[in-house]
Scaffold this motif. Structure first.
Motif, short mmCIF file in Angstrom:
data_model
loop_
_atom_site.label_atom_id
_atom_site.label_comp_id
_atom_site.label_asym_id
_atom_site.label_seq_id
_atom_site.Cartn_x
_atom_site.Cartn_y
_atom_site.Cartn_z
N ALA A 157 0.81 -1.22 0.00
CA ALA A 157 0.00 0.00 0.00
C ALA A 157 0.84 1.26 0.00
N LEU A 158 2.07 1.14 -0.48
CA LEU A 158 2.99 2.28 -0.63
C LEU A 158 3.64 2.19 -2.00
N LEU A 159 3.91 3.33 -2.60
CA LEU A 159 4.64 3.35 -3.85
C LEU A 159 6.01 3.97 -3.62
N THR A 160 7.04 3.21 -3.95
CA THR A 160 8.39 3.78 -3.96
C THR A 160 8.54 4.57 -5.24
N GLU A 161 9.61 5.32 -5.33
CA GLU A 161 9.86 6.08 -6.55
C GLU A 161 9.94 5.16 -7.76
N ASP A 162 10.61 4.02 -7.62
CA ASP A 162 10.73 3.09 -8.73
C ASP A 162 9.38 2.52 -9.13
N GLU A 163 8.55 2.16 -8.15
CA GLU A 163 7.22 1.64 -8.47
C GLU A 163 6.40 2.70 -9.20
N PHE A 164 6.48 3.95 -8.74
CA PHE A 164 5.72 5.02 -9.37
C PHE A 164 6.21 5.27 -10.80
N THR A 165 7.50 5.42 -10.97
CA THR A 165 8.02 5.76 -12.31
C THR A 165 7.91 4.60 -13.27
N SER A 166 7.96 3.37 -12.76
CA SER A 166 7.93 2.19 -13.62
C SER A 166 6.55 1.59 -13.79
N GLY A 167 5.59 1.95 -12.93
CA GLY A 167 4.31 1.27 -12.96
C GLY A 167 3.07 2.13 -13.07
N PHE A 168 3.16 3.42 -12.80
CA PHE A 168 1.96 4.26 -12.88
C PHE A 168 1.64 4.50 -14.35
N SER A 169 0.43 4.15 -14.77
CA SER A 169 0.09 4.07 -16.20
C SER A 169 0.36 5.35 -16.98
N VAL A 170 0.07 6.50 -16.42
CA VAL A 170 0.30 7.74 -17.17
C VAL A 170 1.80 7.92 -17.43
N MET A 171 2.61 7.69 -16.40
CA MET A 171 4.06 7.84 -16.56
C MET A 171 4.60 6.84 -17.58
N VAL A 172 4.15 5.59 -17.49
CA VAL A 172 4.62 4.55 -18.39
C VAL A 172 4.20 4.85 -19.83
N ALA A 173 2.92 5.18 -20.01
CA ALA A 173 2.41 5.43 -21.36
C ALA A 173 3.08 6.63 -22.02
N LEU A 174 3.24 7.72 -21.27
CA LEU A 174 3.84 8.91 -21.87
C LEU A 174 5.32 8.70 -22.18
N ARG A 175 6.02 8.06 -21.27
CA ARG A 175 7.45 7.80 -21.51
C ARG A 175 7.63 6.84 -22.67
N ALA A 176 6.77 5.83 -22.77
CA ALA A 176 6.86 4.89 -23.89
C ALA A 176 6.55 5.58 -25.21
N ALA A 177 5.64 6.54 -25.19
CA ALA A 177 5.30 7.28 -26.41
C ALA A 177 6.48 8.15 -26.86
N ILE A 178 7.16 8.74 -25.91
CA ILE A 178 8.28 9.62 -26.24
C ILE A 178 9.51 8.84 -26.65
N ASN A 179 9.77 7.74 -25.96
CA ASN A 179 10.97 6.95 -26.20
C ASN A 179 10.59 5.47 -26.24
N PRO A 180 10.01 5.03 -27.37
CA PRO A 180 9.53 3.64 -27.43
C PRO A 180 10.67 2.65 -27.35
N ALA A 181 10.38 1.51 -26.74
CA ALA A 181 11.37 0.43 -26.65
C ALA A 181 11.59 -0.13 -28.05
N PRO A 182 12.83 -0.46 -28.38
CA PRO A 182 13.09 -1.04 -29.69
C PRO A 182 12.40 -2.39 -29.84
N ALA A 183 11.93 -2.66 -31.06
CA ALA A 183 11.30 -3.96 -31.32
C ALA A 183 12.35 -5.05 -31.27
N GLU A 184 11.98 -6.17 -30.67
CA GLU A 184 12.93 -7.29 -30.57
C GLU A 184 12.55 -8.38 -31.51
#
Length: 167
Positions: free
Chosen positions: A140-167
């Motif tokens: 029931a707590l979010l660390t900085e890593d959990e927030f930056t790596s798991g909060f949907s808005v942060m993940v979606a916007l960062r992925a849109a700006i810098n998409p992961a390369p296709a494997e």
């Protein structure tokens, strides 16, 4: 919103959100720095984590600032025009269209009844769900890593700006 568009948007967000959170955790770009800054604004007690109360209070404040016509509902226009702080990065990277698409996808998920608006209740429910999803330790707590790596808005916007390369 036509049903085909909702399916397309749903597929896009699922793809964005299933990208390895480890890859996002390793990202050290400007998007991550802005996500960390957002976390520090939420961590009002400077404890290194945010609890559900801080998160809910922040969500209420954000809703009020987004609701420019003060009708207790967010239109897509209001949602798209709110400043998440990452638009200049998207513009610089030539990814403005992807950034807007990411916001549209988040909006579609948060518009739980599909009526084209996000009510206060839908916003609160969506933030609660996103908090629980990001809370990988189930404490029931979010660390900085959990927030930056798991909060949907942060993940979606960062992925849109810098998409992961296709494997």
């Amino acid at each position: 919103m036509p049903i085909q568009m909702r399916f397309l948007l749903t597929g896009a967000v699922i793809a964005a959100l299933t990208v390895s959170t480890h890859a996002h955790a390793q990202e050290e770009g400007e998007g991550r720095r802005l996500a960390q800054l957002a976390f520090s604004q939420l961590d009002t007690a400077d404890r290194g984590f945010i609890d559900q109360g801080e998160f809910a209070n922040f969500g209420s404040d954000v809703f009020l600032s987004m609701d420019s016509n003060q009708n207790d509902r967010l239109s897509l226009s209001e949602f798209l025009s709110w400043d998440y702080g990452m638009l200049p990065l998207a513009q610089e990277a030539g990814r403005e269209a992807a950034y807007e698409t990411a916001l549209r996808v988040v909006f579609a998920f948060w518009d739980r009844n599909g009526n084209g608006e996000i009510s206060k209740t839908e916003h609160r429910q969506s933030l609660n769900f996103d908090f629980q999803r990001a809370d990988t330790t189930n404490d029931a707590l979010l660390t900085e890593d959990e927030f930056t790596s798991g909060f949907s808005v942060m993940v979606a916007l960062r992925a849109a700006i810098n998409p992961a390369p296709a494997e």
